[in-house]
Design an enzyme around this catalytic site. Structure first.
Site, short mmCIF file in Angstrom:
data_model
loop_
_atom_site.label_atom_id
_atom_site.label_comp_id
_atom_site.label_asym_id
_atom_site.label_seq_id
_atom_site.Cartn_x
_atom_site.Cartn_y
_atom_site.Cartn_z
N ASP A 46 0.88 -1.16 0.00
CA ASP A 46 0.00 0.00 0.00
C ASP A 46 0.92 1.23 0.00
O ASP A 46 2.14 1.12 0.18
CB ASP A 46 -0.95 -0.01 1.21
CG ASP A 46 -2.15 0.93 0.97
OD1 ASP A 46 -2.07 1.83 0.10
OD2 ASP A 46 -3.16 0.79 1.68
C1 BGC Z 1 -4.98 3.38 0.09
C2 BGC Z 1 -5.03 2.42 -1.08
C3 BGC Z 1 -4.86 3.18 -2.36
C4 BGC Z 1 -3.55 3.93 -2.30
C5 BGC Z 1 -3.25 4.71 -3.57
C6 BGC Z 1 -3.77 4.29 0.04
O1 BGC Z 1 -3.92 5.32 0.96
O2 BGC Z 1 -5.00 2.66 1.30
O3 BGC Z 1 -6.24 1.71 -1.08
O4 BGC Z 1 -4.92 2.30 -3.45
O5 BGC Z 1 -3.61 4.85 -1.22
O6 BGC Z 1 -4.08 5.79 -3.71
#
Ligand code: BGC
Length: 821
Positions: A266
């Site tokens: 993530d």
């Molecule tokens: C989220 C993800 C997301 C990523 C990119 C993170 O803060 O938890 O689900 O895909 O950001 O935007």
């Protein structure tokens, strides 16, 4: 341990601790040779490329970088042009493509799930898949399949269900839809990312049985559906960060499930270099803090053998090859098909619309009748949640206009003020125009004066501003900054609706009690490159009373009332209560007292407590319904379609009666650790085990017609059970039934088992009077439990109860079946 945790839970927790200990000493952690094993499946092209790539080039494929040509997506990996490896663009997200350009804003995934219809999930996936490719993307950061474990979790709207079978069916279908359009899907967030509070650090302690029977099932289904990528979660699982957890990334994902794609972090979820890559992490996002220079040095100084780098590159290139990205065989990027996207968005919002209550024939509304529409989200449409699930919609119509197109006389009242009223000039000394200050580029504007409160009152100050959140005006009241910057990543996590005014200005709020008299007010505003527009507004007890009085007056003269209630959610934040925010409860009390033919339409992220429920005529749950939400809501309200949705999560009665209530160790965690001590008894399983009545049970949802269920039979088949029964539409309208099959425990297993679990379901449309024989297959997996002692599934043999019902709390028929090996 508090009194509310049962002895059974305590034992389960002990079991969990033992499983954790076993994992730590090698029980589930794969042996070193398994980590060294090259993945099977990479073809000669990929192996040839690995032979030609320099170490720098390989490493450039293993972490994110800045996109020189970005349409605003979340992630980018440069390719290696000299070898024909194209770049990868990675975009959110779960409810549509999140770039700076317009895209179809689909209904929130929880609304999709409410339709109980995998074929619809597939079409939802197709829309995002096509649009992702049309908008220049290669990888979609979706679907999210973490289970709904706590009603407070900020992302409950972004995910599917509390039930692992339903979540598994839907995630698999959606991935097939996405990838059928040649966009790589990324199932997320692996694993146990079931809350937002402390999500970057919380250590989830969960036993092996619970993990496999609940949260992991959706991820396994995604792997079986061929997901190209997996995103590791922020949190720790049993002591180790998910993105460097060998048990999750190699032991389960690769060894047990045979996953052949790649694992990315993530965003900013990497914590190490050697530990992460050897545990099975392949790609760091969105930058290279650990998998950039640090990885190169680790290879050069021998602390990370280069074969781990090759392994990660092989997994990424392997997926690229599978999608035709290496030899150019991927089909050309299509154009967006906005009308087709809109049609699916509308269909999903109608199919998932969940009618929770409908008394005295309140719904459907009579076309042409007089209606009072009340609530801020009655005029400003609530399209999508916040954070990475936010989409720039093609358009978003107002529910008020949609109701107008079907009603006779329509009046509108705000009821609850989200954006504040102008502060009267008489309260400001010296007076200034708090409604529309323009600060030129580079200029600095200051105010130094007083704000006088006529009496002691609760004020909500609302700042509207045009700049980036970090460059917003600084407002000091009695020396206290009213709108301080949220720490860290926090400014990103503002909700989907309430953080922007209808004209697009960003909004921040602050509620406090202001004593009668004069208060110092200092404002400093700096015009950035494009200048700055801002306004400072407020609402007080007096303005609130006025808003409610206007709503009551409108309700009194209309035949029917439609009151739109909201709750705004975003990743990064959990709610602290399931009650509606602000003063909406009082508004509903006042309006329903004036007119009991009131339908409350909920645009909320998840469950909501409803102390006002009995006063209402009807309650319709629409969650965040996407760009076609207004049309879908009006279609359901007026009976142009039957409300086809059913709850995919139990709605608790209040904050004290749900699976994670009463013990902070269970939620939100204590000293950085959280114990899933409810074990396998999550969601409706907990209500059944503890004998607690939810406000609305899992699977609940009304139709405008009624159904009867007859003649239930169950028999053992090679693949599990075949359950058949007859459903009859006993009403005078066509309608949607969602019969659900539940299965009871095995008498032979000495493992913890639920009172009953969902074994299957069917969504069907029946004409008035029509009857249909329905057959539902219950998979052997659903009849099995995870045996921690054997690290595997065991079939629960013996005589097992089978029910069919309209929800987990409305079981209509029961039979027994002998499950033999
Ligand atoms: C989220 C993800 C997301 C990523 C990119 C993170 O803060 O938890 O689900 O895909 O950001 O935007």
């Amino acid at each position: 341990m508090t009194d509310t945790v049962s002895r059974r839970s305590a034992l389960r927790l002990l079991g969990g601790a033992i499983a954790v200990a076993a994992a730590a000493t090698g029980g589930l952690t794969p042996p070193a040779h398994a980590l060294d094993r090259p993945d099977a499946g990479a073809g000669p092209r990929v192996e040839g490329l690995i032979g030609k790539l320099t170490l720098d080039e390989k490493i450039s494929l293993l972490h994110g970088a800045t996109d020189p040509d970005s349409p605003g997506q979340a992630g980018y990996v440069p390719g290696v042009p000299r070898l024909g490896i194209p770049p990868l663009r990675l975009t959110d997200g779960p409810a549509g493509v999140r770039v700076t350009r317009h895209a179809t804003a689909l209904p929130a995934p929880v609304l999709l799930a409410s339709a109980f219809d995998p074929s619809l999930a597939r079409r939802y996936g197709q829309v995002v898949g096509r649009e992702g490719r049309a908008l220049g993307q290669d990888v979609l950061l979706s679907p999210m399949v973490n289970l709904i474990r706590t009603p407070y979790a900020g992302r409950n709207f972004e995910t599917l269900s509390e039930d692992p079978l339903l979540a598994s069916d839907l995630v698999a279908a959606e991935i097939a839809g996405i990838q059928g359009e040649h966009l790589v899907a990324t199932v997320k967030h692996y694993a146990m990312n079931n809350q937002e509070q402390d999500r970057m650090s919380i250590d989830v302690r969960v036993d092996e049985q619970t993990m496999h029977e609940l949260e992991l099932r959706g991820f396994e289904a995604a792997v079986n559906a061929g997901t190209g990528a997996v995103m590791g979660a922020y949190n720790k699982v049993n002591g180790t960060f998910a993105c460097e957890n060998g048990t999750l990334l190699t032991g389960i994902l690769r060894e047990q499930w045979g996953f052949g794609g790649w694992v990315m972090t993530d965003w900013f979820a990497a914590h190490s270099t050697a530990a992460a890559i050897t545990a099975g992490l392949d790609m760091e996002m969105p930058d290279g803090a650990y998998f950039g220079i640090a990885l190169k040095s680790a290879v050069q100084n021998g602390s990370v053998p280069e074969r781990y780098v090759d392994r990660a590159v092989r997994r990424i290139l392997g997926v690229m090859e599978r999608f035709g990205l290496l030899d150019g065989s991927v089909p050309p990027r299509p154009d967006r098909d906005a009308p087709a996207g809109a049609a699916v968005a509308l269909e999903v919002a109608e199919a998932g619309a969940t009618l929770l209550r409908n008394e005295h024939g309140t719904l459907p509304l009579k076309a042409g009748g007089s209606v009072a529409v009340i609530g801020p989200t009655g005029s400003v449409p609530f399209v999508s949640g916040g954070g990475s699930a936010h989409v720039v919609p093609d358009h978003a119509d107002s529910p008020l206009d949609a109701v107008k197109s079907r009603a006779g006389k329509v009046t509108y009242a705000l009821g609850e003020d989200l954006f504040g009223k102008a502060i009267p000039a008489s309260a400001l000394n010296p007076a200034f125009d708090s409604e529309g200050q323009q600060v030129a580029a580079g200029a600095i504007w200051t105010y130094d004066g007083t704000l006088t409160a006529a009496e002691t009152d609760e004020w909500t100050f609302v700042l509207h501003f045009s700049s980036a959140p970090t460059a917003r005006p600084k407002v000091l009241l009695d020396g206290t900054e009213l709108f301080p910057q949220a720490p860290g990543y926090g400014e990103f996590f503002t909700g989907g609706l309430v953080s922007a005014a209808p004209d697009g200005l960003s909004v921040r709020r602050r509620t406090l009690t202001l004593a009668k008299g004069a208060h110092t007010l200092r404002i400093t505003a700096q015009g950035g490159a494009g200048g700055l527009t801002f306004r400072l507004r407020g609402s007080t007890g007096a303005t609130r009373a006025q808003d409610v009085a206007e709503a009551v007056a409108a309700a009194q003269v209309a035949r029917d009332v439609v009151l739109f209630a909201y709750e705004d959610a975003t990743e990064g934040l959990d709610r602290t209560t399931i009650a509606l925010p602000g003063h909406q409860e009082q508004l509903i009390e006042a309006v329903t007292a004036a007119n009991p033919r009131t339908t409350v339409v909920l645009n909320t992220s998840s469950s909501t407590s409803m102390p006002w429920l009995r006063r209402t005529g009807a309650v319709l749950q629409m969650y965040y319904p996407g760009q076609e939400g207004a049309a879908a809501t009006a279609a359901v309200l007026y009976g142009a379609c039957d409300p086809g949705g059913r709850l995919t999560q139990s709605f608790p009665a209040d904050d004290d009666h749900h699976p994670v209530a009463g013990d902070p160790r269970r939620y939100p965690g204590v000293d950085g650790t959280e114990e899933y001590s409810e074990g396998i008894h999550a969601g409706y399983r907990w209500y059944d085990a503890e004998g607690v009545r939810p406000l609305f049970p899992f699977g609940h949802g009304l139709s405008y017609t009624s159904f009867s269920y007859e003649d239930l039979r169950a028999r053992r088949t090679r693949r599990g059970l075949e359950v058949s029964f007859t459903v009859r539409n006993t009403g005078r309208r066509d309608g949607v039934a969602v019969p659900q099959v539940y299965v009871g425990p095995s008498p032979h297993l000495r493992l913890d088992q639920a009172v009953r679990v969902l074994g299957g379901y069917r969504r069907l449309t029946l004409r008035a009077g029509e009857r249909r024989r329905v057959t539902v297959d219950v998979a052997a997996r659903t009849l099995s439990s995870w045996d921690t002692g054997r690290h595997g599934w065991v079939l629960g043999t013996g005589r097992r109860a089978v029910w069919v019902g309209a929800s987990s709390g409305d079981l209509r028929l029961r039979t027994n079946v002998e499950v033999s090996r």
